[in-house]
Design an enzyme around this catalytic site. Structure first.
Site, PDB file in Angstrom:
ATOM      1  N   HIS A  43       0.784  -1.192   0.016  1.00 27.54           N
ATOM      2  CA  HIS A  43      -0.077  -0.025   0.053  1.00 27.54           C
ATOM      3  C   HIS A  43       0.882   1.117   0.000  1.00 27.54           C
ATOM      4  O   HIS A  43       0.729   1.946  -0.773  1.00 27.54           O
ATOM      5  CB  HIS A  43      -1.025   0.046   1.147  1.00 27.54           C
ATOM      6  N   GLU A  44       1.917   1.159   0.798  1.00 33.13           N
ATOM      7  CA  GLU A  44       2.694   2.471   1.076  1.00 33.13           C
ATOM      8  C   GLU A  44       3.605   2.610  -0.155  1.00 33.13           C
ATOM      9  O   GLU A  44       3.996   3.737  -0.641  1.00 33.13           O
ATOM     10  CB  GLU A  44       3.561   2.585   2.090  1.00 33.13           C
ATOM     11  N   HIS A  47       1.965   4.407  -2.971  1.00 37.71           N
ATOM     12  CA  HIS A  47       2.009   5.978  -2.708  1.00 37.71           C
ATOM     13  C   HIS A  47       3.223   6.698  -3.378  1.00 37.71           C
ATOM     14  O   HIS A  47       3.485   7.245  -3.947  1.00 37.71           O
ATOM     15  CB  HIS A  47       1.750   6.387  -1.311  1.00 37.71           C
ATOM     16  N   ASP A 137      -5.699   7.903   4.262  1.00 36.03           N
ATOM     17  CA  ASP A 137      -6.088   8.152   2.606  1.00 36.03           C
ATOM     18  C   ASP A 137      -7.363   9.026   2.453  1.00 36.03           C
ATOM     19  O   ASP A 137      -7.665   9.817   1.648  1.00 36.03           O
ATOM     20  CB  ASP A 137      -5.876   7.027   1.617  1.00 36.03           C
TER      21      ASP A 137
END
Length: 288
Positions: A43-44, A47, A137
């Site tokens: 997930h990170e 980004h 988010d």
């Protein structure tokens, strides 16, 4: 490939997380923790990869005992499109991860139990991150939504107030659905602290926004949005009307009705370089 390696080098693990991992091994929950950490890390990285694509400055990708964070050296002066893509890139990773888990399970390469666990963790992280609470988010998307129409400080303040309201609703919902577990209390405490800290720092956040706008990289992406002001308006009051994603020509109406124009960089120069902190806009007309 070089960008990918650079991002991997920026991954850091919080010291307390090592203790959590040791406890997971001792209690035979290491695989569950590994699945959860893998989901958070991807997930990170989503980004960070999107940010790197737009040449943002990625400081660090941290894995924490209660989640993760991709830290950027950007302060609200990229286009709203870029920022939306970077924020959305994290949640979008959960789609292909769920598809990959289902594919491996269908091929008989992943046991049903671990597939079920992975899907549950994946959905949990996704839904939690989409809560409209800063700094999740969902909270960042809320900030971008407010930024479409509102000046930076107003959008930021409204985001934090809305986040606090949603956090109270979230706490009430969890209380009704079931008792708080220790993990929930830790996450709730982290969100409360994050909101409190961001609220206390909101003036510094605004100044970083202005400083990045003045000293940082300038692009041609900004929408042109003139600001109509009078000679008697304060310099800081006009700066507080600056909006993300917009370039601001400042149209000054003099007492005699004649209009004059100032570039936004002239206002920023007067504030940061000339230290005209309490100046009025009229003072700048006779300075430049």
């Amino acid at each position: 490939m070089n960008r990918a390696m650079d991002l991997l080098k920026k991954i850091s693990i919080h010291p307390i997380l090592w203790i959590v991992m040791f406890l997971a091994v001792a209690t035979a929950h290491f695989i569950e923790l590994s699945l959860l950490l893998f989901i958070i890390l991807v997930h990170e990285l989503g980004h960070a990869a999107a940010a790197s694509l737009f040449s943002w400055r990625v400081r660090r990708i941290s894995l924490l005992p209660f989640g993760g964070v991709a830290e950027m050296d950007e302060h609200g002066n990229r286009s709203l499109f870029e920022e939306s893509v970077v924020v959305a890139a994290g949640p979008l990773q959960h789609i292909w991860m769920a598809a990959a888990s289902f594919t491996l399970y269908s091929a008989g390469l992943l046991p049903e139990y671990w597939h079920s666990q992975f899907i549950d963790f994946n959905l949990m992280v996704l839904l939690f991150n989409l809560l409209p609470i800063w700094p999740l988010d969902g909270g960042k998307l809320l900030f971008l939504l407010f930024s479409v129409k509102l000046p930076f400080p107003q959008a930021h303040r409204r985001t934090l107030i809305s986040s606090a309201a949603f956090l109270l609703i979230f706490a009430a919902a969890i209380t009704v659905i079931g008792p708080f577990t220790l993990n929930i209390w830790v996450i709730f405490g982290f969100l409360c602290f994050s909101l409190y800290y961001e609220w206390k720092q909101r003036r510094y956040v605004f100044l970083r926004f202005l400083m990045e706008r003045y000293y940082g990289k300038q692009g041609d992406f900004r929408h042109l949005k003139p600001l109509n002001v009078s000679e008697e308006e304060g310099l800081l009051a006009v700066l507080e009307r600056f909006q993300r994603g917009c370039k601001h020509p400042v149209i000054v109406t003099k007492e005699d009705g004649i209009e004059a124009a100032l570039d936004e960089n002239e206002l920023l120069h007067a504030y940061f370089t000339e230290k005209m902190l309490s100046a009025k806009i009229g003072d700048l007309l006779y300075t430049y």
